[in-house]
Design a protein around this motif. Structure first.
Motif, mmCIF file in Angstrom:
data_model
loop_
_atom_site.group_PDB
_atom_site.id
_atom_site.type_symbol
_atom_site.label_atom_id
_atom_site.label_comp_id
_atom_site.label_asym_id
_atom_site.label_seq_id
_atom_site.Cartn_x
_atom_site.Cartn_y
_atom_site.Cartn_z
ATOM 1 N N THR A 221 7.583 -0.460 -5.519
ATOM 2 C CA THR A 221 6.157 -0.538 -5.244
ATOM 3 C C THR A 221 5.367 -0.419 -6.541
ATOM 4 O O THR A 221 5.357 0.645 -7.157
ATOM 5 C CB THR A 221 5.732 0.591 -4.284
ATOM 6 O OG1 THR A 221 6.519 0.510 -3.097
ATOM 7 C CG2 THR A 221 4.271 0.473 -3.923
ATOM 8 N N SER B 57 -2.073 2.372 12.857
ATOM 9 C CA SER B 57 -1.146 2.211 11.738
ATOM 10 C C SER B 57 0.278 2.396 12.238
ATOM 11 O O SER B 57 0.557 3.323 13.001
ATOM 12 C CB SER B 57 -1.442 3.237 10.644
ATOM 13 O OG SER B 57 -0.470 3.160 9.616
ATOM 14 N N PHE C 88 -1.380 -7.557 1.357
ATOM 15 C CA PHE C 88 -0.803 -6.478 0.545
ATOM 16 C C PHE C 88 0.712 -6.543 0.654
ATOM 17 O O PHE C 88 1.281 -6.269 1.706
ATOM 18 C CB PHE C 88 -1.327 -5.136 1.061
ATOM 19 C CG PHE C 88 -1.231 -4.005 0.075
ATOM 20 C CD1 PHE C 88 -2.233 -3.796 -0.849
ATOM 21 C CD2 PHE C 88 -0.155 -3.134 0.094
ATOM 22 C CE1 PHE C 88 -2.169 -2.734 -1.738
ATOM 23 C CE2 PHE C 88 -0.077 -2.081 -0.793
ATOM 24 C CZ PHE C 88 -1.090 -1.874 -1.710
ATOM 25 N N LYS D 113 4.438 -3.414 1.609
ATOM 26 C CA LYS D 113 3.751 -2.236 2.120
ATOM 27 C C LYS D 113 4.702 -1.337 2.907
ATOM 28 O O LYS D 113 5.729 -1.782 3.394
ATOM 29 C CB LYS D 113 2.549 -2.637 2.970
ATOM 30 C CG LYS D 113 2.786 -3.738 3.965
ATOM 31 C CD LYS D 113 1.451 -4.159 4.577
ATOM 32 C CE LYS D 113 1.550 -5.511 5.240
ATOM 33 N NZ LYS D 113 1.476 -6.607 4.286
ATOM 34 N N THR D 114 4.332 -0.081 3.043
ATOM 35 C CA THR D 114 5.142 0.868 3.803
ATOM 36 C C THR D 114 4.589 1.082 5.207
ATOM 37 O O THR D 114 5.233 1.709 6.033
ATOM 38 C CB THR D 114 5.215 2.223 3.086
ATOM 39 O OG1 THR D 114 3.893 2.731 2.921
ATOM 40 C CG2 THR D 114 5.876 2.078 1.721
ATOM 41 N N SER E 275 -5.533 -5.794 5.684
ATOM 42 C CA SER E 275 -4.776 -5.823 4.419
ATOM 43 C C SER E 275 -3.475 -6.602 4.561
ATOM 44 O O SER E 275 -2.430 -6.197 4.055
ATOM 45 C CB SER E 275 -4.500 -4.397 3.916
ATOM 46 O OG SER E 275 -5.720 -3.707 3.706
ATOM 47 N N SER F 17 -6.169 -3.857 -1.446
ATOM 48 C CA SER F 17 -6.395 -5.006 -0.572
ATOM 49 C C SER F 17 -7.640 -4.733 0.254
ATOM 50 O O SER F 17 -7.787 -3.649 0.814
ATOM 51 C CB SER F 17 -5.190 -5.222 0.348
ATOM 52 O OG SER F 17 -5.471 -6.216 1.305
#
Length: 197
Positions: free
Chosen positions: A70, A180, A100, A103-104, A97, A76
């Motif tokens: 990363t 999320s 991006f 991403k995690t 986003s 973003s």
């Protein structure tokens, strides 16, 4: 055991008794592309994963990758209403986003208008954790291990995605959530979201 994207798609499709042609017709993706994905000959993008996940009624995180390295100092921006929208039964997901890389977590604005589990595609489960906060309206969060939980504007919850769960709109107007999904750590680097939109 190594997660296999193609096998995950194939097994979920077969569990729902869908042929590749059925999946193609419902997702709008060519049979040839779906076949390549199932046979590990093509990487998956967020847009394609959204379409397949919508038809198979599974979270998109089931088909997306854990990052490799990363870089630092990234950002973003998603302007209001400009995220990629994906409609499923009783719910609309707006990707935040989406550009991006590596991403995690995935982030969404989610509108819930279905007023029963049947109207929001029923139970779902996935690896990782899920967080949501109600931005407007009210929802009922159903899980297999707890009584239904009413969440009103400003309320939030974090829970294990492996626990079967579902959402029901509990207000006169559709409920809007910030959601999320954490990407599961066991997913391999070769399954990258290489074509985010």
């Amino acid at each position: 055991m190594k997660h296999d994207l193609g096998e995950a798609i194939r097994q979920t499709r077969k569990r729902l008794k869908l042929t590749l042609k059925d999946l193609s017709e419902r997702s709008g993706l060519p049979v040839s592309q779906l076949s390549k994905l199932e046979n590990g000959k093509q990487r998956i993008s967020v847009d394609v994963a959204l379409k397949i996940a919508g038809v198979l009624h599974v979270p998109v995180t089931s088909f997306l990758a854990m990052p490799r390295a990363t870089p630092q100092a990234r950002r973003s921006i998603t302007r209001a209403g400009e995220g990629t929208r994906h409609e499923t039964t009783g719910m609309v997901f707006e990707v935040l986003s989406g550009d991006f890389k590596d991403k995690t977590s995935l982030f969404w604005n989610v509108t819930v208008y279905g007023r029963s589990l049947e109207e929001t595609a029923g139970w779902r489960s996935h690896s990782g954790e899920e967080f949501l906060q109600v931005l407007s309206g009210s929802i009922e969060l159903h899980t297999r291990h707890y009584e239904p939980l009413v969440l009103n504007k400003g309320d939030s919850v974090l829970f294990d995605g492996e626990m079967e769960h579902g959402y029901v709109c509990n207000s006169a107007e559709p409920a809007v959530l910030l959601m999320s999904n954490a990407m599961p750590a066991a997913m391999p680097p070769e399954l990258t979201d290489s074509n985010d939109s």
